[in-house]
Design a protein around this motif. Structure first.
Motif, PDB file in Angstrom:
ATOM      1  N   GLN A   1       0.838  -1.189   0.000  1.00 26.63           N
ATOM      2  CA  GLN A   1       0.000   0.000   0.000  1.00 26.63           C
ATOM      3  C   GLN A   1       0.873   1.240   0.000  1.00 26.63           C
ATOM      4  O   GLN A   1       1.768   1.382   0.826  1.00 26.63           O
ATOM      5  CB  GLN A   1      -0.925   0.009   1.221  1.00 26.63           C
ATOM      6  CG  GLN A   1      -1.951   1.121   1.199  1.00 26.63           C
ATOM      7  CD  GLN A   1      -3.006   0.946   2.275  1.00 26.63           C
ATOM      8  OE1 GLN A   1      -2.799   0.267   3.284  1.00 26.63           O
ATOM      9  NE2 GLN A   1      -4.166   1.563   2.080  1.00 26.63           N
ATOM     10  N   SER A   2       0.586   2.099  -0.961  1.00 29.91           N
ATOM     11  CA  SER A   2       1.262   3.397  -1.037  1.00 29.91           C
ATOM     12  C   SER A   2       0.334   4.456  -0.466  1.00 29.91           C
ATOM     13  O   SER A   2      -0.880   4.270  -0.461  1.00 29.91           O
ATOM     14  CB  SER A   2       1.600   3.731  -2.494  1.00 29.91           C
ATOM     15  OG  SER A   2       2.395   2.721  -3.064  1.00 29.91           O
TER      16      SER A   2
ATOM     17  N   GLY B   1      -2.267   7.126  -0.012  1.00 30.20           N
ATOM     18  CA  GLY B   1      -3.363   7.549  -0.873  1.00 30.20           C
ATOM     19  C   GLY B   1      -3.875   6.485  -1.811  1.00 30.20           C
ATOM     20  O   GLY B   1      -4.799   6.747  -2.591  1.00 30.20           O
ATOM     21  N   GLU B   2      -3.296   5.306  -1.749  1.00 28.97           N
ATOM     22  CA  GLU B   2      -3.701   4.228  -2.643  1.00 28.97           C
ATOM     23  C   GLU B   2      -4.335   3.101  -1.847  1.00 28.97           C
ATOM     24  O   GLU B   2      -4.133   2.967  -0.637  1.00 28.97           O
ATOM     25  CB  GLU B   2      -2.498   3.683  -3.411  1.00 28.97           C
ATOM     26  CG  GLU B   2      -1.777   4.711  -4.269  1.00 28.97           C
ATOM     27  CD  GLU B   2      -2.590   5.133  -5.473  1.00 28.97           C
ATOM     28  OE1 GLU B   2      -2.388   6.284  -5.945  1.00 28.97           O
ATOM     29  OE2 GLU B   2      -3.419   4.334  -5.937  1.00 28.97           O
ATOM     30  N   GLN B   3      -5.088   2.270  -2.546  1.00 31.71           N
ATOM     31  CA  GLN B   3      -5.654   1.088  -1.901  1.00 31.71           C
ATOM     32  C   GLN B   3      -4.592   0.004  -1.768  1.00 31.71           C
ATOM     33  O   GLN B   3      -3.651  -0.067  -2.554  1.00 31.71           O
ATOM     34  CB  GLN B   3      -6.836   0.564  -2.727  1.00 31.71           C
ATOM     35  CG  GLN B   3      -8.067   1.441  -2.662  1.00 31.71           C
ATOM     36  CD  GLN B   3      -9.290   0.765  -3.263  1.00 31.71           C
ATOM     37  OE1 GLN B   3      -9.159  -0.111  -4.116  1.00 31.71           O
ATOM     38  NE2 GLN B   3     -10.459   1.157  -2.817  1.00 31.71           N
ATOM     39  N   ARG B   4      -4.791  -0.827  -0.772  1.00 31.04           N
ATOM     40  CA  ARG B   4      -3.891  -1.958  -0.601  1.00 31.04           C
ATOM     41  C   ARG B   4      -4.100  -2.920  -1.772  1.00 31.04           C
ATOM     42  O   ARG B   4      -5.252  -3.219  -2.146  1.00 31.04           O
ATOM     43  CB  ARG B   4      -4.168  -2.657   0.726  1.00 31.04           C
ATOM     44  CG  ARG B   4      -3.141  -3.671   1.149  1.00 31.04           C
ATOM     45  CD  ARG B   4      -3.361  -4.114   2.585  1.00 31.04           C
ATOM     46  NE  ARG B   4      -3.167  -3.021   3.529  1.00 31.04           N
ATOM     47  CZ  ARG B   4      -3.128  -3.184   4.856  1.00 31.04           C
ATOM     48  NH1 ARG B   4      -3.264  -4.395   5.373  1.00 31.04           N
ATOM     49  NH2 ARG B   4      -2.960  -2.150   5.657  1.00 31.04           N
ATOM     50  N   GLU B   5      -3.017  -3.412  -2.338  1.00 27.14           N
ATOM     51  CA  GLU B   5      -3.129  -4.313  -3.485  1.00 27.14           C
ATOM     52  C   GLU B   5      -2.330  -5.584  -3.254  1.00 27.14           C
ATOM     53  O   GLU B   5      -1.294  -5.590  -2.594  1.00 27.14           O
ATOM     54  CB  GLU B   5      -2.643  -3.625  -4.765  1.00 27.14           C
ATOM     55  CG  GLU B   5      -1.191  -3.202  -4.778  1.00 27.14           C
ATOM     56  CD  GLU B   5      -0.781  -2.525  -6.081  1.00 27.14           C
ATOM     57  OE1 GLU B   5      -1.559  -2.527  -7.060  1.00 27.14           O
ATOM     58  OE2 GLU B   5       0.348  -1.983  -6.123  1.00 27.14           O
TER      59      GLU B   5
ATOM     60  N   GLU C   1       8.232   2.755  -8.534  1.00 27.91           N
ATOM     61  CA  GLU C   1       6.805   2.529  -8.295  1.00 27.91           C
ATOM     62  C   GLU C   1       6.524   1.357  -7.358  1.00 27.91           C
ATOM     63  O   GLU C   1       5.378   1.125  -6.979  1.00 27.91           O
ATOM     64  CB  GLU C   1       6.055   2.321  -9.620  1.00 27.91           C
ATOM     65  CG  GLU C   1       6.648   1.277 -10.526  1.00 27.91           C
ATOM     66  CD  GLU C   1       7.565   1.880 -11.594  1.00 27.91           C
ATOM     67  OE1 GLU C   1       8.347   2.801 -11.281  1.00 27.91           O
ATOM     68  OE2 GLU C   1       7.493   1.408 -12.752  1.00 27.91           O
TER      69      GLU C   1
ATOM     70  N   ALA D   1       6.395   1.325  -1.266  1.00 21.45           N
ATOM     71  CA  ALA D   1       5.141   1.101  -0.545  1.00 21.45           C
ATOM     72  C   ALA D   1       5.451   0.458   0.798  1.00 21.45           C
ATOM     73  O   ALA D   1       6.587   0.035   1.048  1.00 21.45           O
ATOM     74  CB  ALA D   1       4.213   0.187  -1.343  1.00 21.45           C
TER      75      ALA D   1
END
Length: 116
Positions: A40-41, A43-47, A89, A92
């Protein structure tokens, strides 16, 4: 009840490698658990990054398929995520989870930063 602990994160240059580890703090075997790595970064959703079934199956997110490897060491009761050719990229917080009989356990996460 598991208390998962991730380790191995850090700062690495693009193209470098890291190996993350996931284990239970009380040394419980993870052999019967499905173990997955997520990230997870801000502001991003956990992926989902990669998963390892108790029977030996593995699966990967598309971005991880050619660069990351999930593996288990039963003797050390640890699940690893080998990450090669890291990219900015990939920066995270990386979390491991373990699932058994409908119960999901999470670790606190380990930070991975890929930067020149």
């Amino acid at each position: 009840q598991l208390h998962l602990v991730e380790s191995g994160g850090g700062l690495v240059q693009p193209g470098g490698s890291l190996r993350l580890s996931c284990a239970d703090s009380k040394a419980t075997s993870l052999s019967f658990y499905t173990v997955k790595w997520y990230r997870q970064s801000p502001g991003e959703q956990r992926e989902l990054v990669a998963g390892s079934g108790s029977g030996g199956s593995t699966d990967y997110a598309h971005f991880a398929r050619d660069r990351f490897t999930i593996s288990r060491d039963p003797a050390k009761k640890t699940v690893y995520l080998q990450m090669d050719n890291l990219k900015p990229e990939d920066t995270a917080t990386y979390y491991c989870s373990a699932v058994l009989r409908g119960f999901t356990y999470w670790g606190q996460g380990t930070q991975v930063t890929v930067s020149p």
